[in-house]
Design an enzyme around this catalytic site. Sequence first.
Site, PDB file in Angstrom:
ATOM      1  N   CYS A   1       0.807  -1.201   0.000  1.00 28.08           N
ATOM      2  CA  CYS A   1       0.000   0.000   0.000  1.00 28.08           C
ATOM      3  C   CYS A   1       0.847   1.261   0.000  1.00 28.08           C
ATOM      4  CB  CYS A   1      -0.919   0.000   1.220  1.00 28.08           C
ATOM      5  SG  CYS A   1      -0.026   0.117   2.780  1.00 28.08           S
TER       6      CYS A   1
ATOM      7  N   ARG B   1      12.706  -4.412   6.409  1.00 24.86           N
ATOM      8  CA  ARG B   1      13.291  -4.166   5.102  1.00 24.86           C
ATOM      9  C   ARG B   1      14.766  -3.950   5.328  1.00 24.86           C
ATOM     10  NH1 ARG B   1      13.183   0.188   1.672  1.00 24.86           N
ATOM     11  NH2 ARG B   1      13.168  -0.425  -0.512  1.00 24.86           N
TER      12      ARG B   1
ATOM     13  N   HIS C   1       5.577   6.390  -2.656  1.00 27.13           N
ATOM     14  CA  HIS C   1       6.845   6.982  -3.106  1.00 27.13           C
ATOM     15  C   HIS C   1       6.605   8.445  -3.472  1.00 27.13           C
ATOM     16  CE1 HIS C   1       7.493   2.691  -4.931  1.00 27.13           C
ATOM     17  NE2 HIS C   1       7.764   2.690  -3.637  1.00 27.13           N
TER      18      HIS C   1
ATOM     19  N   ALA D   1       3.309   1.607   2.852  1.00 29.60           N
ATOM     20  CA  ALA D   1       4.498   0.781   2.643  1.00 29.60           C
ATOM     21  C   ALA D   1       5.476   1.476   1.709  1.00 29.60           C
ATOM     22  CB  ALA D   1       4.106  -0.585   2.087  1.00 29.60           C
TER      23      ALA D   1
END
Lengths: 532, 532, 454, 454
Positions: free
Chosen positions: B51, B85, B183, B54
């Site tokens: 999503c 991550r 992003h 994330a």
Amino acid sequence: MKEMNRVLDHYNSKVYKNRKEHMVAVGNNDNNNEILANVRTIPGIITQRGCCYAGCKGVVLGPIKDAFIITHGPIGCAYYSWGTRRHKAKKGEGEDNYLQYCFSTDLQESDIVFGGEKKLKQSIEEAMDLFHPHTIFICSTCPVGLIGDDIHAVAKWAEKEYGIKCIAFSCEGYKGVSQSAGHHIANNQLMKYVIGEGDREITNKYSLNLLGEYNIGGDGWEVERLLKRIGYEVISTFTGGSSMDDLKNSHQANLSLVQCHRSINYIAELIETKYGIPWMKINFIGVEGTIKSLRDIAKYFNDPALTARTEAVIADELDFIEQDIEYYKSKLKGKTAAIYVGGSRAHHYQFLLNDFGVRTILAGYEFGHREEYEGREVLPFIKPDADSKNIESITVEPDPKKYHLYLSEEDINKLKEEKLIGYYGGMVKDMKNGTYMVDDLNHFETEEFLKILKPDIFFSGIKDKFVAQKAGVLSRQLHSYDYSGPYSCFRGAVNFARDIAMGIYTPAWSYVKAPWKAAPILEGTVGGEEAC
Amino acid sequence: MKEMNRVLDHYNSKVYKNRKEHMVAVGNNDNNNEILANVRTIPGIITQRGCCYAGCKGVVLGPIKDAFIITHGPIGCAYYSWGTRRHKAKKGEGEDNYLQYCFSTDLQESDIVFGGEKKLKQSIEEAMDLFHPHTIFICSTCPVGLIGDDIHAVAKWAEKEYGIKCIAFSCEGYKGVSQSAGHHIANNQLMKYVIGEGDREITNKYSLNLLGEYNIGGDGWEVERLLKRIGYEVISTFTGGSSMDDLKNSHQANLSLVQCHRSINYIAELIETKYGIPWMKINFIGVEGTIKSLRDIAKYFNDPALTARTEAVIADELDFIEQDIEYYKSKLKGKTAAIYVGGSRAHHYQFLLNDFGVRTILAGYEFGHREEYEGREVLPFIKPDADSKNIESITVEPDPKKYHLYLSEEDINKLKEEKLIGYYGGMVKDMKNGTYMVDDLNHFETEEFLKILKPDIFFSGIKDKFVAQKAGVLSRQLHSYDYSGPYSCFRGAVNFARDIAMGIYTPAWSYVKAPWKAAPILEGTVGGEEAC
Amino acid sequence: MLDYTKKETYDRNALRVNPAKTCQPVGAMYAALGVHGCMPHSHGSQGCCAFHRMFLTRHFKDPAMASSSSFTEGASVFGGGSNLKTSAKNLFDIYNPKIIAVHTTCLSETIGDDLNALIQGIDIPEGKYMVHTNTPSYKGSHITGFSNMTASFIQYLSKASGKTNRKVAILPGFVNPGDMREMKRIASVMQIPYTMLPDTSGVMDSPMTGKFELYPKGGTKVEEIKSLGDCELTLAFGKITSEMPAETLYKKCNVPFKILPLPIGIGRTDEYIMALQSLTKAEVPYELEEERGQLVDILIDIHPYTYNKKVAIFGDPDTVLSLAEFVLEMGMVPKYLVTGTPGEYFQTAAEDLFLKFGMSGCKAKASGDLYELHQWIKEEGVDLLIGGTHGKYIARAEDIPFVRAGFPIIDRYIHSYLPLVGYKGGMRLAELITGALMDRMDRDSAEEDFEMVM
Amino acid sequence: MLDYTKKETYDRNALRVNPAKTCQPVGAMYAALGVHGCMPHSHGSQGCCAFHRMFLTRHFKDPAMASSSSFTEGASVFGGGSNLKTSAKNLFDIYNPKIIAVHTTCLSETIGDDLNALIQGIDIPEGKYMVHTNTPSYKGSHITGFSNMTASFIQYLSKASGKTNRKVAILPGFVNPGDMREMKRIASVMQIPYTMLPDTSGVMDSPMTGKFELYPKGGTKVEEIKSLGDCELTLAFGKITSEMPAETLYKKCNVPFKILPLPIGIGRTDEYIMALQSLTKAEVPYELEEERGQLVDILIDIHPYTYNKKVAIFGDPDTVLSLAEFVLEMGMVPKYLVTGTPGEYFQTAAEDLFLKFGMSGCKAKASGDLYELHQWIKEEGVDLLIGGTHGKYIARAEDIPFVRAGFPIIDRYIHSYLPLVGYKGGMRLAELITGALMDRMDRDSAEEDFEMVM
């Protein structure tokens, strides 16, 4: 008495007769508490005893950190004595320490047939190439004696060939009746070839040897710490944590302390004869025992400053442990114990248990002699039997150069009369009437006595530890301290009490019985064969 | 083509119609390899996509080591993005590094009902008391958008109250169609509030920004090592291993390199517009890719010494890995792969696989846009849909003070014409005819394509890794490198090949079938029901 | 730690340093403890018995009950006959065993006591038994002793009645009770009736009940040993350990035998199951298939942590060989394999294994010792050491992760209850190995490389 | 490592730092995976589903299959009804589940989607099922979600026919497949027929077969869930996790229930067996009695290494409580107990436990986090840390031995296959704990104190 008889009654007549003499109902016999000890175990009786090799290599020699000990024989004996006894040693600067290693000639069938000397020699060559030891000990195991290898000749050869010290010990397992023979054999050779060879400069006149202390779990270090605090110098410890050089210089001390009487009293006597150093039986196990020992030593040296320092250190050490002692006393008071261990510990540990209000109701030695039970006064009355006659007895003369007296002969004699030195009173005098003393307590008797006497704790070794525990009785190993320690002196007493208390109070004991063993079986309606 | 149809044929008409447009049989279509991308996943289709949160917090912001990121929402989102991550960061002297921590407002029902701003404010107070960060990021999760918390107002309050930098990111999970929206949101705020704020003195004119490199498994460090060897200075990495200060100074570089085109191209464009720094799409994955990238950069800076140094370093690095490359080529040549990962890797890794003779037969992006597939030339033809319109698009003007050009406008235009800068050609140009390109490859298609195409390796993420492996196909995670790395540049190529080779050659694969599944059942005589 | 061990090779032929074996009698004692109601009896000096009981107790943390002929110097000169006779009488009298299992020692062997003759001269009570085996300490190792004692039970007791009992004889080899339980569970799941000899489960891993049992519930019953002669087949685990007793049963009662490797790992457990499966009409139950598939799944999952990792393994020969195959299945390199037990087969089998898995540069040695293993490790290091407690010095000296497996483990607990054999044992072993390797990765990683997900 | 954590106490009420819980839906997803043929469906943004599948996969190293309603901004404004409808159609079409188990998310909960109504509006194929549960992430934790999903299966499906099926319903709680297998084995050994719900064994520890199964062999069958209403009794493991579904079954079908603690350790496994035993005429089989006795034996043997050692345990509340009782049985001090899951019962139960074992100075906290646990440890250290992977930072920062147990373990392998429950699980846990403590002793000992025998 009746408990003892209940145990003995299971035996056939031959065994009965024999074992009866190994048991004493203290204060409740017409034999002045006399006991039979240091005689053969009857074959087939499950004894906890070990052998001569175990006493020689395992107990006395093993702890010497820089002696390169080659066990000459098939592989087993070396293997079993590799790292399995907790005699600790620190490697000092420039010192060797081989304790992490195990060396054996690993004799094979052909060696048994054709002789093992060649392989022994080659082993020494290889040892020299790889390790460059300054001292090699050769310890022989059972078959070596039978096939006739001359290990003493090999030792001589090695000394000549390599300019090292090499001593052979004919400690075949079948010699004697227990580890005790091995102690004797080790002692003899150390006396002959090691003690007296050193010329280290000693400046402290309060110099001691600590004999019969193998530094199990660091006991010796704790004793040494304490003695140093007071102002003593420990020249040698036989043999826990010692180097060859320490042992070589033991003739320079002014007093020998004897902790484990059984394994080392030979040396103590011989050192006195040869070098003039009296020996004193001390006991650093237990708070009271430690205090008494420290005061006795001070009495020997008889210096007011030293005595004052002794008292100051005692007070300080006591202060340090006081709270712990009280705490553990509250946890342990009223408990009962049975003790079955080596040649002196069964005696020593009664003092320590006593510090915490734990009563010892049965005690015995695995390889003690009558004097450890009844005191050295029985020595003249002990008749050597075939087994003990087989073990060499050595005699020494005063060394013209190295013989020295710290006290006047008169003072010495006075102290001897006072039994402060040169005397050991044995265990029985410290045992209460109504308790039991059992020599070479075997498996059957262990099982029975545990059932009948129901001690809270059974102190023994690894072989019967789990026998006791399976029966619901806490057992702690007093050979190895169950991987704990030190147990000596003041602080060790706390360690010991902590370990006992945790054993007694460990919650798992309360789960031994499954709840369905107690609860009634309900008549359920589900499951079972009919439903599946 | 027929494989693709076999997969699609399982779908009902609605899904068929949709999914058909996400699949391209490369070179075997009448649509110029056009693909549908960056649109909603059909509900109920098992997608691997994540999503907006994330993409924003997890991908772009997470790696910034000294930004204190508070996830504003219920606990889950913060928890899942805590240490999961592998963006590595070293804590430099005097720097902060919060990567080991997870911060959340852990909203409760009452906060949802009455609003969470108060708790967010208090969280910031507590963060200031306990951690004293110089920068706080607030990332909101789904319910925050719905209940109307004004996190931007809270950020302003915090900046005023504490004199720190505080930036809010409205990255609720439901925004956009995948991580890609996140992003974008992260990029916008970094552009607005971070980039350009630094005034670190930069003396090296060969100064670079490394955009779209998140230092997974240390990739960024390896790139940086290489660039430094040649003589470059990496001013900022977006965002792997960077500090806020690094990012603030990115406007001072003379060239921006773009590794992951998808997640960072916004910033690259905006930086160029505002500060005059052109950007160049490079690729440090794969030996050939790395060499080409290094030469392209040298070409941009156009200094013979730098070019020579570039060639020398390339030669030296190649020499270092040559033997390994040959070895692994011999192990891997002829294998086939399918790749399904994020926004650029599915393209980059084809180069690396190619280095070892591994053919890629299917590739797709999880959150790529059409330009990552088809090249930036399609940009003018992409019509924004409702989902993309919802994401704010920002515009910038040249900064009067900080705008600077390293090359003349003329040179820049020339290089742009040459497509050396400002251009990305997308994946399809590097894919062979007869291979497949699939966007948003879902679980069903994964299963089917694996069955039909039978690749030797499937590169994907953790969610489908074991799907592939259960089916007997080696799968390696290319999001996280399966806890290995770095995979970038020359040495990384060897790591990658080593990992692939061990996966393929791991003996356990040969045990998948139990022998009794192959051997006939013999008619034995023992056991079975009758005997029991 | 072990500072005197140098990597330079040296041709050492006489001095044994840090052995990887011990002597026969302890193996014989362990085997005898696996017979129900049996009193192992050490015919020699009492120190042997003490040492062996000590050692077994330290490994199993359970009583190891055994008696000794308590030789003294006299017995060593005149022979141990009367010691044995007295022993037998006292043992039957006091400890009431069903059977006494005598093993010799280097002492009684060197003297030359003829145990056959001696036992024939002993008055054994009705319904009781006395058997013996020759276990000269200067031949073979504890493995040989285990093998010899097992064979002697068969030689003395097993009879072929002519009618099959439709059972399989299982010779488990020198393994832990936990392993024996798992081997039995597998046979049970396969619905194959069996007799296992010896069977120390229920003896050396006996439960706490508050009551000491001199003869715990476990162990092969004498009647079962007798009936071994009527078995359809012998499955003998570990050629070096179990071939001899299997041959004994074959020679005496014509029971055919199959030599199987110790069932550690996938392939070797497969062999066991296939051997059972060949005896029955039934299919392999899903239960086992599922366990197997789980283990395969695990090995694939963990391969990034195990692949190409170099391992040194030492211990008993059959154990080492099977552990070696399992680590090969895990993609590891069994760089060094050492057993102290002599015998050429070990090296041959190891070489075959290296070949099968395409390994080069691996070394195997029988009659080896830990000093030499340590030298090898100093010359070229390994990533993991597997073996008994004695390896801990090497592990510390060289800072190598260490997984304890095999015999003896005298510095840890619980190991004897849990299997290494079977697919289940494989999971346990895989967990121990992966855990050791990953813990080390974590320990050695820089702070920035310390990972949450692995 | 964790350099910002200071020991000084601070009254923190808003900022959660290093949580010891996660959100409801992941628990609901795990529960749904324990139903055979079930597709867990996350009604919300697709990131939730991705995060949860990622997390479960990392713990189990096995596929965690689930679908999402893939909300976009539009759905968030207008409601997720059509997303759910489309989802159901596509799921039944493409993935052919027997049952779809929907759970909500903070998104759909905040929007206010009425799942009951939505599902009623969906055209469910014949013989297929669709159930839902409400799992708002802003309430409770993953444990709550697990509990809710389990209850919803019962609420939707279970029926009382009026005729007993003579089975026991077992609600295992949030445990690993390996634990569920062990619970089932115990019931089987006790010869008690049962249905376990959920049952992730055979799903999340499925074997490698070379074929991917979207719906692996394991899991509670829908027919079995239906029949739960005819059970004689529910055994609900873990009050916090399983009371609610047990109550649901009671309310709906009048099946009485017993709340039991997770059967970790001796006492708590005893409780399980006694509960089973109360249902049957049969005696407890020796097999279990022996295992129990072995575990008691082990605990007595290892007590010198465990007694009075201080432990910090964190994780899920029922797991932490049972681990705490087990370490108490081992003589250890459960110095700090922390769960992130809220609820007063945890602290009350912990206090009861401290009291029962006479412990003072121990602390327990629900709604706690690892930051605070770390602060406590800094204030007064512990000898051991037990919990999931997230504890590794604390363990490294404070150099404390660390045993991984509970959920999630995302940096190690194999743990999900092997039980912590039952006497067998106790042995395994005892081995892990003792191993960790003894390895540390060895590591920290001076060379002269490095022991061969322990």
